[in-house]
Write a protein that holds these residues in place. Structure first.
Motif, PDB file in Angstrom:
ATOM      1  N   UNK A 165       0.764  -1.401   0.007  1.00 44.00           N
ATOM      2  CA  UNK A 165       0.202  -0.024  -0.130  1.00 44.00           C
ATOM      3  C   UNK A 165       0.950   1.280   0.058  1.00 44.00           C
ATOM      4  N   UNK A 166       0.439   2.348  -0.885  1.00 42.54           N
ATOM      5  CA  UNK A 166       1.324   3.612  -0.503  1.00 42.54           C
ATOM      6  C   UNK A 166       0.481   4.715   0.041  1.00 42.54           C
ATOM      7  N   UNK A 167       1.436   5.777   0.343  1.00 43.61           N
ATOM      8  CA  UNK A 167       0.536   6.651   1.381  1.00 43.61           C
ATOM      9  C   UNK A 167      -0.257   7.582   0.767  1.00 43.61           C
ATOM     10  N   UNK A 168      -1.438   7.632   1.246  1.00 42.81           N
ATOM     11  CA  UNK A 168      -2.291   8.597   0.565  1.00 42.81           C
ATOM     12  C   UNK A 168      -2.069  10.125   0.957  1.00 42.81           C
ATOM     13  N   UNK A 169      -2.979  10.921   0.372  1.00 41.77           N
ATOM     14  CA  UNK A 169      -2.972  12.080   0.898  1.00 41.77           C
ATOM     15  C   UNK A 169      -3.165  12.487   2.463  1.00 41.77           C
ATOM     16  N   UNK A 170      -2.305  13.365   2.845  1.00 44.96           N
ATOM     17  CA  UNK A 170      -2.475  13.843   4.232  1.00 44.96           C
ATOM     18  C   UNK A 170      -4.036  14.103   4.857  1.00 44.96           C
ATOM     19  N   UNK A 171      -4.258  13.651   5.863  1.00 50.91           N
ATOM     20  CA  UNK A 171      -5.404  13.998   6.643  1.00 50.91           C
ATOM     21  C   UNK A 171      -5.199  15.208   7.639  1.00 50.91           C
ATOM     22  N   UNK A 172      -6.176  16.080   7.658  1.00 47.53           N
ATOM     23  CA  UNK A 172      -5.957  17.145   8.740  1.00 47.53           C
ATOM     24  C   UNK A 172      -7.142  17.339   9.394  1.00 47.53           C
ATOM     25  N   UNK A 173      -7.130  17.762  10.619  1.00 49.05           N
ATOM     26  CA  UNK A 173      -8.368  18.102  11.557  1.00 49.05           C
ATOM     27  C   UNK A 173      -8.564  19.656  11.230  1.00 49.05           C
ATOM     28  N   UNK A 174      -9.859  19.820  11.846  1.00 49.82           N
ATOM     29  CA  UNK A 174     -10.542  20.942  11.637  1.00 49.82           C
ATOM     30  C   UNK A 174      -9.588  22.134  11.830  1.00 49.82           C
ATOM     31  N   UNK A 175      -8.989  22.306  12.910  1.00 46.70           N
ATOM     32  CA  UNK A 175      -7.911  23.497  13.420  1.00 46.70           C
ATOM     33  C   UNK A 175      -6.611  23.434  12.832  1.00 46.70           C
ATOM     34  N   UNK A 176      -6.386  22.530  12.381  1.00 47.96           N
ATOM     35  CA  UNK A 176      -4.974  22.473  11.594  1.00 47.96           C
ATOM     36  C   UNK A 176      -3.961  21.811  12.574  1.00 47.96           C
ATOM     37  N   UNK A 177      -4.316  21.599  13.802  1.00 51.43           N
ATOM     38  CA  UNK A 177      -3.434  21.313  14.987  1.00 51.43           C
ATOM     39  C   UNK A 177      -2.871  19.460  14.885  1.00 51.43           C
ATOM     40  N   UNK A 178      -3.431  18.874  13.854  1.00 55.30           N
ATOM     41  CA  UNK A 178      -3.150  17.570  13.765  1.00 55.30           C
ATOM     42  C   UNK A 178      -3.131  17.204  12.241  1.00 55.30           C
ATOM     43  N   UNK A 179      -2.130  16.482  11.629  1.00 58.25           N
ATOM     44  CA  UNK A 179      -2.202  15.999  10.190  1.00 58.25           C
ATOM     45  C   UNK A 179      -1.453  14.369  10.370  1.00 58.25           C
ATOM     46  N   UNK A 180      -2.053  13.608   9.583  1.00 61.03           N
ATOM     47  CA  UNK A 180      -1.340  12.356   9.478  1.00 61.03           C
ATOM     48  C   UNK A 180      -1.392  11.871   8.023  1.00 61.03           C
ATOM     49  N   UNK A 181      -0.437  10.861   7.719  1.00 56.40           N
ATOM     50  CA  UNK A 181      -0.361  10.384   6.328  1.00 56.40           C
ATOM     51  C   UNK A 181      -1.044   8.959   6.411  1.00 56.40           C
ATOM     52  N   UNK A 182      -2.162   8.556   6.529  1.00 57.66           N
ATOM     53  CA  UNK A 182      -2.562   7.090   6.536  1.00 57.66           C
ATOM     54  C   UNK A 182      -2.098   6.216   5.149  1.00 57.66           C
ATOM     55  N   UNK A 183      -1.725   5.169   5.245  1.00 57.39           N
ATOM     56  CA  UNK A 183      -1.373   4.134   4.176  1.00 57.39           C
ATOM     57  C   UNK A 183      -2.518   4.047   3.235  1.00 57.39           C
ATOM     58  N   UNK A 184      -3.927   3.988   3.791  1.00 57.19           N
ATOM     59  CA  UNK A 184      -4.851   3.633   3.274  1.00 57.19           C
ATOM     60  C   UNK A 184      -6.022   4.593   3.806  1.00 57.19           C
ATOM     61  N   UNK A 185      -6.983   5.195   2.979  1.00 59.33           N
ATOM     62  CA  UNK A 185      -8.227   5.628   3.509  1.00 59.33           C
ATOM     63  C   UNK A 185      -9.466   5.027   2.701  1.00 59.33           C
ATOM     64  N   UNK A 186     -10.528   4.714   3.344  1.00 57.69           N
ATOM     65  CA  UNK A 186     -11.558   3.998   2.832  1.00 57.69           C
ATOM     66  C   UNK A 186     -12.823   4.772   3.532  1.00 57.69           C
ATOM     67  N   UNK A 187     -13.904   4.571   2.640  1.00 57.92           N
ATOM     68  CA  UNK A 187     -15.258   5.445   2.945  1.00 57.92           C
ATOM     69  C   UNK A 187     -16.154   4.170   2.463  1.00 57.92           C
ATOM     70  N   UNK A 188     -16.351   3.091   3.385  1.00 55.11           N
ATOM     71  CA  UNK A 188     -17.403   2.097   3.220  1.00 55.11           C
ATOM     72  C   UNK A 188     -18.610   2.700   3.123  1.00 55.11           C
ATOM     73  N   UNK A 189     -19.312   1.864   2.143  1.00 52.74           N
ATOM     74  CA  UNK A 189     -20.950   2.225   1.778  1.00 52.74           C
ATOM     75  C   UNK A 189     -21.763   1.367   2.661  1.00 52.74           C
ATOM     76  N   UNK A 190     -21.338   0.271   3.316  1.00 49.91           N
ATOM     77  CA  UNK A 190     -22.171  -0.613   3.968  1.00 49.91           C
ATOM     78  C   UNK A 190     -21.496  -1.129   5.060  1.00 49.91           C
ATOM     79  N   UNK A 191     -22.393  -1.946   6.208  1.00 55.87           N
ATOM     80  CA  UNK A 191     -21.666  -2.839   7.252  1.00 55.87           C
ATOM     81  C   UNK A 191     -20.658  -3.767   6.574  1.00 55.87           C
ATOM     82  N   UNK A 192     -21.174  -4.459   5.619  1.00 62.00           N
ATOM     83  CA  UNK A 192     -20.434  -5.619   4.813  1.00 62.00           C
ATOM     84  C   UNK A 192     -19.151  -5.002   4.374  1.00 62.00           C
TER      85      UNK A 192
END
Ligand SMILES: Cc1cc2nc3c(=O)[nH]c(=O)nc-3n(C[C@H](O)[C@H](O)[C@H](O)COP(=O)(O)OP(=O)(O)OC[C@H]3O[C@@H](n4cnc5c(N)ncnc54)[C@H](O)[C@@H]3O)c2cc1C
Length: 405
Positions: free
Chosen positions: A1-28
């Motif tokens: 897996x390769x690193x995806x775009x950086x994730x940041x919180x609302x205030x900008x005080x936290x950032x991270x570079x997850x190897x993978x990001x996913x937005x599942x559409x269902x419990x399955x």
């Protein structure tokens, strides 16, 4: 897996570079992702709307978002309950609940959070008879790190339920929650300004007679903007003009108005900031605020952001800052582009004196040992966490330090 775009919180005080990001559409889908992460021994975190100021969501492993799992599954006006998908942003809840004749018992300052994100940190509003959003939960489903579902409620796996009502996302992924609600109701909102000493002199009465009362103290003005909300049968209405106010408080004062509760509770928070908040025994609220005011007048005159003062009833949730005691919460802010650490550490020394418990979503410098000392039921939470996530798949470095070091 390769690193995806950086994730940041609302205030900008936290950032991270997850190897993978996913937005599942269902419990399955979600269960498949969890099983895959288990096979790869990947750390998993779930992000709500990223409104926490501390690295609760940060991971270099798998970052899940439930943005595609939003909406009301079922609403039951007779029982005054609704089952809601975990990713539902609070601002998407009010109108459909109203259509079903229901409303949330209380809300915080904004409605941008995801329901499960807000519940996971004990997000609260104000009112001495009212608890946080976590106290409004009467059942929920978790997908465990194994991908298997677990339904819990006060009668079904009660120890898991108690811990899962405020879990910092450490027990697995919440897929839906059932909330206890009120019949839809309207609120009458009044805001006004008072000098600091007058505000404190009237405070006990104001808190006692209003269902919701809170105020912001503005350091440059040494005055407070008060807000009182009360249920009413009056029709929706808005007064022509807001009350007169010192410049620093104008943002917190609006015209008197009446509307459905979910249209009254949330405010606009356009300017980004970082925040520290502690929950202290209610009786100590005024003394603690006076100490903070003296500190700011002595050492932190550059901080102009108003200080927020709210109330909360006692509850029985192991990790709740209001566990076992009627509570006052005091929040201090600094602009997102300004340093905050010296200021926040100085205020924390005062909160420590009052045995304050930090808001889990906001900045603080407490160690695991201090937190254990402040939370008599800390070990009950830990026992459930170890049982449901024995290999620590849902721990990131921040949470490991916070809970275990
Ligand atoms: C402008 C602003 C105003 C605020 N006002 C208030 C207020 O009035 N009162 C108050 O108490 N707090 C307030 N907060 C704090 C905020 O409500 C909390 O930090 C809340 O947790 C943020 O919700 P979120 O959806 O952004 O969650 P995130 O910050 O994204 O996540 C918070 C936690 O929830 C977990 N999580 C999210 N979804 C799931 C899921 N499906 N399953 C398991 N775990 C999950 C995450 O892993 C994380 O541990 C405010 C914050 C901001 C920035």
């Amino acid at each position: 897996m390769t690193a995806t775009a950086t994730w940041q919180n609302w205030s900008g005080s936290v950032a991270c570079a997850p190897r993978r990001r996913a937005a599942p559409r269902s419990e399955a889908d979600l269960a498949d992702l969890l099983r895959e992460a288990g096979r790869d021994e990947t750390t998993v975190r779930v992000a709500g709307s990223g409104h926490s100021f501390v690295p609760l969501c940060a991971t270099d492993g798998l970052l899940l978002a439930l943005d595609a799992m939003q909406g009301i599954v079922a609403a039951d006006p007779e029982r005054r309950e609704a089952t809601i998908l975990a990713g539902t942003e609070l601002h998407r809840l009010g109108e459909p609940l109203l259509a079903a004749g229901l409303g949330l018992a209380n809300m915080g300052d904004i409605d941008r959070q995801a329901l499960a994100g807000a519940v996971a940190t004990g997000t609260h509003g104000t009112g001495p008879t009212l608890g946080s959003l976590s106290t409004q939960v009467v059942g929920l489903r978790l997908l465990l790190p194994s991908g298997d579902p677990l339904d819990c409620s006060p009668t079904r796996d009660p120890a898991v339920f108690a811990a899962a009502r405020l879990s910092l996302g450490l027990l697995g992924v919440v897929t839906h929650l059932t909330l206890r609600l009120l019949p839809a109701y309207r609120l009458h909102e009044r805001t006004w300004a008072l000098p600091f000493d007058d505000c404190l002199a009237q405070l006990d009465d104001l808190i006692a007679v209003n269902r919701h009362c809170e105020f912001f103290w503005s350091p440059p003005d040494d005055a407070c903007a008060l807000k009182a909300l009360n249920p009413t049968d009056r029709a929706p209405w808005t007064a022509p003009a807001p009350p007169a106010a010192p410049a620093g408080l104008a943002r917190y004062l609006g015209p008197e108005r009446v509307d459905w509760s979910h249209r009254i509770f949330p405010s606009d928070r356009q300017r980004r900031f970082n925040e520290i908040e502690f929950a202290i025994p209610a009786a100590d609220g005024p003394a603690c605020l006076r100490d903070l005011r003296a500190l700011m007048q002595r050492r932190h005159r550059d901080v102009a952001w108003p200080v927020e003062y709210r109330t909360q009833r006692a509850d029985d949730i192991p990790l709740s800052p209001a566990q076992g005691r009627a509570t006052v919460t005091i929040s201090l802010h600094q602009a997102a582009d300004r340093p905050y650490e010296t200021f926040f550490r100085d205020t924390e020394a005062i909160f420590r004196h009052y045995r304050g418990r930090p808001h889990w979503g906001k900045i603080h410098y407490h160690t695991a040992a201090e937190l254990r000392d402040l939370y008599p039921h800390f070990e009950e939470f830990e026992r459930v966490r170890r049982q449901l996530d024995p290999s620590g798949r849902f721990l990131n470095r921040y949470l490991r330090d916070l809970l275990l070091e």
